[in-house]
Motif scaffolding. Structure first.
Motif, mmCIF file in Angstrom:
data_model
loop_
_atom_site.group_PDB
_atom_site.id
_atom_site.type_symbol
_atom_site.label_atom_id
_atom_site.label_comp_id
_atom_site.label_asym_id
_atom_site.label_seq_id
_atom_site.Cartn_x
_atom_site.Cartn_y
_atom_site.Cartn_z
ATOM 1 N N THR A 64 48.267 20.844 89.263
ATOM 2 C CA THR A 64 47.849 21.864 88.298
ATOM 3 C C THR A 64 48.042 23.268 88.847
ATOM 4 O O THR A 64 48.525 24.153 88.146
ATOM 5 C CB THR A 64 46.370 21.665 87.901
ATOM 6 N N MET A 67 48.557 26.862 86.972
ATOM 7 C CA MET A 67 49.017 26.714 85.592
ATOM 8 C C MET A 67 47.978 27.245 84.600
ATOM 9 O O MET A 67 46.779 27.146 84.853
ATOM 10 C CB MET A 67 49.282 25.243 85.268
ATOM 11 N N TYR A 68 48.478 27.765 83.516
ATOM 12 C CA TYR A 68 47.695 28.203 82.361
ATOM 13 C C TYR A 68 46.876 29.473 82.596
ATOM 14 O O TYR A 68 46.235 29.962 81.683
ATOM 15 C CB TYR A 68 46.776 27.088 81.835
ATOM 16 N N LYS A 93 56.344 25.734 85.926
ATOM 17 C CA LYS A 93 56.047 25.169 84.614
ATOM 18 C C LYS A 93 54.600 25.483 84.221
ATOM 19 O O LYS A 93 53.682 25.300 85.025
ATOM 20 C CB LYS A 93 56.262 23.658 84.630
ATOM 21 N N ASN A 94 54.411 25.987 83.012
ATOM 22 C CA ASN A 94 53.091 26.321 82.463
ATOM 23 C C ASN A 94 52.345 27.379 83.279
ATOM 24 O O ASN A 94 51.130 27.492 83.179
ATOM 25 C CB ASN A 94 52.215 25.077 82.311
ATOM 26 N N THR A 95 53.058 28.136 84.094
ATOM 27 C CA THR A 95 52.452 29.200 84.901
ATOM 28 C C THR A 95 52.894 30.528 84.307
ATOM 29 O O THR A 95 54.081 30.857 84.329
ATOM 30 C CB THR A 95 52.866 29.081 86.383
ATOM 31 N N TYR A 96 51.940 31.299 83.800
ATOM 32 C CA TYR A 96 52.233 32.522 83.052
ATOM 33 C C TYR A 96 52.369 33.760 83.932
ATOM 34 O O TYR A 96 52.878 34.776 83.498
ATOM 35 C CB TYR A 96 51.137 32.769 82.006
ATOM 36 N N LEU A 120 56.919 30.288 83.737
ATOM 37 C CA LEU A 120 57.234 29.188 82.825
ATOM 38 C C LEU A 120 58.538 28.459 83.143
ATOM 39 O O LEU A 120 58.978 27.616 82.380
ATOM 40 C CB LEU A 120 57.245 29.684 81.369
ATOM 41 N N THR A 122 61.165 25.852 84.999
ATOM 42 C CA THR A 122 61.139 24.539 85.639
ATOM 43 C C THR A 122 62.144 24.490 86.797
ATOM 44 O O THR A 122 62.399 23.422 87.357
ATOM 45 C CB THR A 122 61.439 23.414 84.631
#
Length: 161
Positions: A64, A67-68, A93-96, A120, A122
Motif C-alpha cells: 500500500t 497510495m491514495y 500506481k495509485n500514488t498521487y 499514478l 506503473t
C-alpha cells in the motif's frame, strides 16, 4: 399483547440499526493501522537532515505504501524494510504525490535516488542493486537538502540511532 410488542421491537431495531451505522462510519473513517512515526537522519555534505518516517514492514504495508494520499509534508516520509538486502522494484500506481525514492543499502549508505517520480505511473523503478530499504519523501527533497548516493542514513534498521 403481541401487537403491543411489535412497535417496541421495531423502535429497538431502528435504534440498533442507527448505532451500527454510526459505529461502522467511525471504523471506516479511522486510519487503517495507525502509523507510528520514527526519526531518521541523513548525513549529507550540507549537514544532518532529520525526517519523521512511517514504517512499512508488513507485506500489506509495503504494497500500500503512500497510495491514495493527496499530500506529504516536507520532513515526513515512509521507510520500507526489505530485509534481507535485495534488488527492489517500486512503482507509483495509485500514488498521487510525486516522490523521491531513496534506495538504501544494509550498511545505511544511499545506493540510488529516483527523483521526481511520476504520479499514478506503473513504470517500474528499480534499486539497480541490492537495497535493504527504500525511503519515500516528497519530490524535490533530495535536491533541496543535497542528498546524494553514498550519504549515510541513521536509523535502527541500519544498526544506528
Amino acid at each position: 399483547m403481541n401487537s403491543n410488542r411489535r412497535p417496541i421491537l421495531l423502535q429497538a431495531m431502528s435504534w440498533l440499526a442507527a448505532i451500527l451505522v454510526i459505529a461502522g462510519f467511525t471504523v471506516a473513517s479511522a486510519p487503517v493501522g495507525a502509523a507510528s512515526f520514527q526519526p531518521l537522519e541523513i548525513v549529507t555534505k550540507n549537514g544532518v537532515q532529520v525526517f519523521s518516517v512511517e514504517m512499512a514492514t508488513t507485506e500489506e504495508e509495503k504494497q500500500t505504501g503512500l497510495m491514495y494520499r493527496k499530500e506529504l509534508a516536507d520532513g515526513k516520509g515512509m521507510l520500507f524494510d526489505f530485509n534481507p538486502e535485495q534488488e527492489v522494484s517500486m512503482w507509483m500506481k495509485n500514488t498521487y504525490v510525486s516522490l523521491d525514492m531513496i534506495f538504501i543499502r544494509a550498511d545505511g549508505r544511499i545506493l540510488r535516488i529516483a527523483e521526481n517520480t511520476e504520479p499514478l505511473s506503473t513504470k517500474i523503478i528499480s534499486s539497480r542493486g541490492p537495497a535493504r530499504a527504500v525511503l519515500e519523501v516528497v519530490a524535490g527533497t533530495a535536491q533541496k537538502y543535497g542528498i546524494r548516493p553514498g550519504d549515510r542514513v541513521g536509523h535502527p534498521l541500519f544498526g544506528s540511532k
